[in-house]
Motif scaffolding. Structure first.
Motif, mmCIF file in Angstrom:
data_model
loop_
_atom_site.group_PDB
_atom_site.id
_atom_site.type_symbol
_atom_site.label_atom_id
_atom_site.label_comp_id
_atom_site.label_asym_id
_atom_site.label_seq_id
_atom_site.Cartn_x
_atom_site.Cartn_y
_atom_site.Cartn_z
ATOM 1 N N MET A 193 1.103 -1.307 -0.080
ATOM 2 C CA MET A 193 0.152 0.182 -0.123
ATOM 3 C C MET A 193 0.979 1.203 -0.093
ATOM 4 O O MET A 193 0.480 2.254 -0.626
ATOM 5 N N MET A 194 1.895 1.302 0.845
ATOM 6 C CA MET A 194 2.845 2.281 0.797
ATOM 7 C C MET A 194 3.415 2.745 -0.559
ATOM 8 O O MET A 194 3.569 3.620 -1.148
ATOM 9 N N TRP B 168 -5.762 4.934 -10.871
ATOM 10 C CA TRP B 168 -6.018 3.904 -9.999
ATOM 11 C C TRP B 168 -5.544 3.640 -8.737
ATOM 12 O O TRP B 168 -5.956 2.924 -7.919
ATOM 13 N N THR B 169 -4.685 4.361 -8.428
ATOM 14 C CA THR B 169 -3.850 4.378 -7.126
ATOM 15 C C THR B 169 -4.788 4.367 -5.792
ATOM 16 O O THR B 169 -4.512 3.911 -4.848
ATOM 17 N N LEU B 170 -5.580 5.275 -5.792
ATOM 18 C CA LEU B 170 -6.575 5.429 -4.514
ATOM 19 C C LEU B 170 -7.260 4.425 -4.411
ATOM 20 O O LEU B 170 -7.335 3.990 -3.238
ATOM 21 N N GLU B 171 -8.058 3.631 -5.393
ATOM 22 C CA GLU B 171 -8.618 2.692 -5.216
ATOM 23 C C GLU B 171 -7.983 1.364 -5.008
ATOM 24 O O GLU B 171 -8.358 0.584 -4.126
ATOM 25 N N MET B 172 -6.892 0.972 -5.502
ATOM 26 C CA MET B 172 -5.832 -0.030 -5.320
ATOM 27 C C MET B 172 -5.418 0.346 -4.067
ATOM 28 O O MET B 172 -5.330 -0.930 -3.358
ATOM 29 N N GLN C 289 -7.053 1.283 -1.286
ATOM 30 C CA GLN C 289 -8.262 0.870 -0.344
ATOM 31 C C GLN C 289 -8.269 -0.681 -0.836
ATOM 32 O O GLN C 289 -8.609 -1.143 0.566
ATOM 33 N N PHE C 290 -8.198 -1.217 -1.992
ATOM 34 C CA PHE C 290 -8.386 -2.560 -1.969
ATOM 35 C C PHE C 290 -7.048 -3.499 -0.975
ATOM 36 O O PHE C 290 -7.453 -4.319 -0.314
ATOM 37 N N ILE C 291 -6.001 -2.833 -1.072
ATOM 38 C CA ILE C 291 -4.962 -3.370 -0.328
ATOM 39 C C ILE C 291 -5.187 -3.349 1.081
ATOM 40 O O ILE C 291 -4.904 -4.057 1.999
ATOM 41 N N MET C 292 -5.705 -2.169 1.591
ATOM 42 C CA MET C 292 -6.081 -1.961 3.153
ATOM 43 C C MET C 292 -7.293 -2.701 3.482
ATOM 44 O O MET C 292 -6.951 -3.415 4.654
ATOM 45 N N VAL C 293 -8.206 -3.239 2.516
ATOM 46 C CA VAL C 293 -9.237 -4.223 3.012
ATOM 47 C C VAL C 293 -8.450 -5.589 3.190
ATOM 48 O O VAL C 293 -8.899 -6.028 4.282
ATOM 49 N N PRO D 96 -12.502 -9.341 -7.298
ATOM 50 C CA PRO D 96 -11.425 -9.770 -6.233
ATOM 51 C C PRO D 96 -11.290 -9.073 -4.785
ATOM 52 O O PRO D 96 -10.920 -9.853 -3.891
ATOM 53 N N VAL D 97 -11.747 -8.000 -4.733
ATOM 54 C CA VAL D 97 -11.749 -7.413 -3.040
ATOM 55 C C VAL D 97 -12.916 -7.907 -2.206
ATOM 56 O O VAL D 97 -12.679 -8.344 -1.284
ATOM 57 N N LYS D 98 -13.952 -8.131 -2.907
ATOM 58 C CA LYS D 98 -14.983 -9.100 -2.329
ATOM 59 C C LYS D 98 -14.666 -10.351 -2.062
ATOM 60 O O LYS D 98 -14.963 -11.000 -0.899
ATOM 61 N N LEU D 99 -14.071 -11.055 -2.826
ATOM 62 C CA LEU D 99 -13.397 -12.376 -2.415
ATOM 63 C C LEU D 99 -12.337 -12.336 -1.428
ATOM 64 O O LEU D 99 -12.431 -13.249 -0.354
ATOM 65 N N VAL D 100 -11.653 -11.361 -1.356
ATOM 66 C CA VAL D 100 -10.646 -11.309 -0.058
ATOM 67 C C VAL D 100 -11.522 -10.919 1.124
ATOM 68 O O VAL D 100 -11.032 -11.560 2.112
ATOM 69 N N ALA D 101 -12.472 -10.094 1.095
ATOM 70 C CA ALA D 101 -13.103 -9.671 2.184
ATOM 71 C C ALA D 101 -13.871 -11.046 2.708
ATOM 72 O O ALA D 101 -13.802 -11.274 4.057
#
Length: 175
Positions: free
Chosen positions: A29-30, A48-52, A54-58, A135-140
């Motif tokens: 994320m950093m 794409w960076t802000l959303e990516m 956020q996804f990594i933070m999830v 992908p983010v929903k699968l991780v969550a």
């Protein structure tokens, strides 16, 4: 009782590995946020960076949760708890974790439903980048399942302790 103890050890070991992996997602994320800053400074900001980030933070948050629970680093009302005996703590924890398990079952049901929908219909985010959401929903959803498994392991650990069988936490056993 041996099966419960084996379940606790297996889930602890698995969630410890996942949690240790998730700790390093902060560096990913950093890196994404650093790239965002560099691209903005260069005059062509990446969309794409802000959303990516956020996804990594999830992933960081939700996959690290079971490991945090395992280590006892989650939030707990410590007004009375710290003065109790280990046996009393186990008895109270065995009851209160049932509420968490119920909540996690409901979350898991919603997570599976939402992930299935995202896969079936190709759901995308409502942004300029428009990434797929599955992908983010699968991780969550995976993180919720791991948390449910860890909550069950904590319940079994408390029940075993109350029956005179001590199953150490991985950090206490040196694993």
């Amino acid at each position: 009782m041996k099966a419960l103890a084996a379940y606790v050890r297996i889930v602890d070991r698995f969630n410890r590995r996942i949690g240790r992996f998730a700790m390093y997602l902060i560096f990913a994320m950093m890196g994404v946020l650093l790239w965002s800053s560099i691209s903005k400074f260069a005059g062509s900001p990446a969309l794409w960076t802000l959303e990516m980030a956020q996804f990594i933070m999830v992933g960081y948050y939700i996959l690290g949760g079971p490991y945090s629970m395992q280590l006892g680093d989650h939030v707990r009302m410590d007004l009375l708890y710290s003065g109790w005996s280990h046996r009393r703590k186990s008895a109270v924890d065995a009851i209160t974790v049932l509420f968490l398990i119920f909540y996690l079952f409901i979350l898991l049901y919603g997570g599976v439903s939402s992930t299935t929908y995202a896969l079936e219909f190709g759901e995308r985010a409502h942004s300029v980048w428009r990434p797929y959401m599955w992908p983010v929903k699968l991780v969550a959803t995976t993180g919720i399942l791991l948390m449910l498994m860890q909550a069950l392991a904590e319940l079994f650990r408390d029940v075993l302790y109350l029956r005179g069988i001590n199953v150490d936490h991985p950090h206490e056993a040196g694993l």
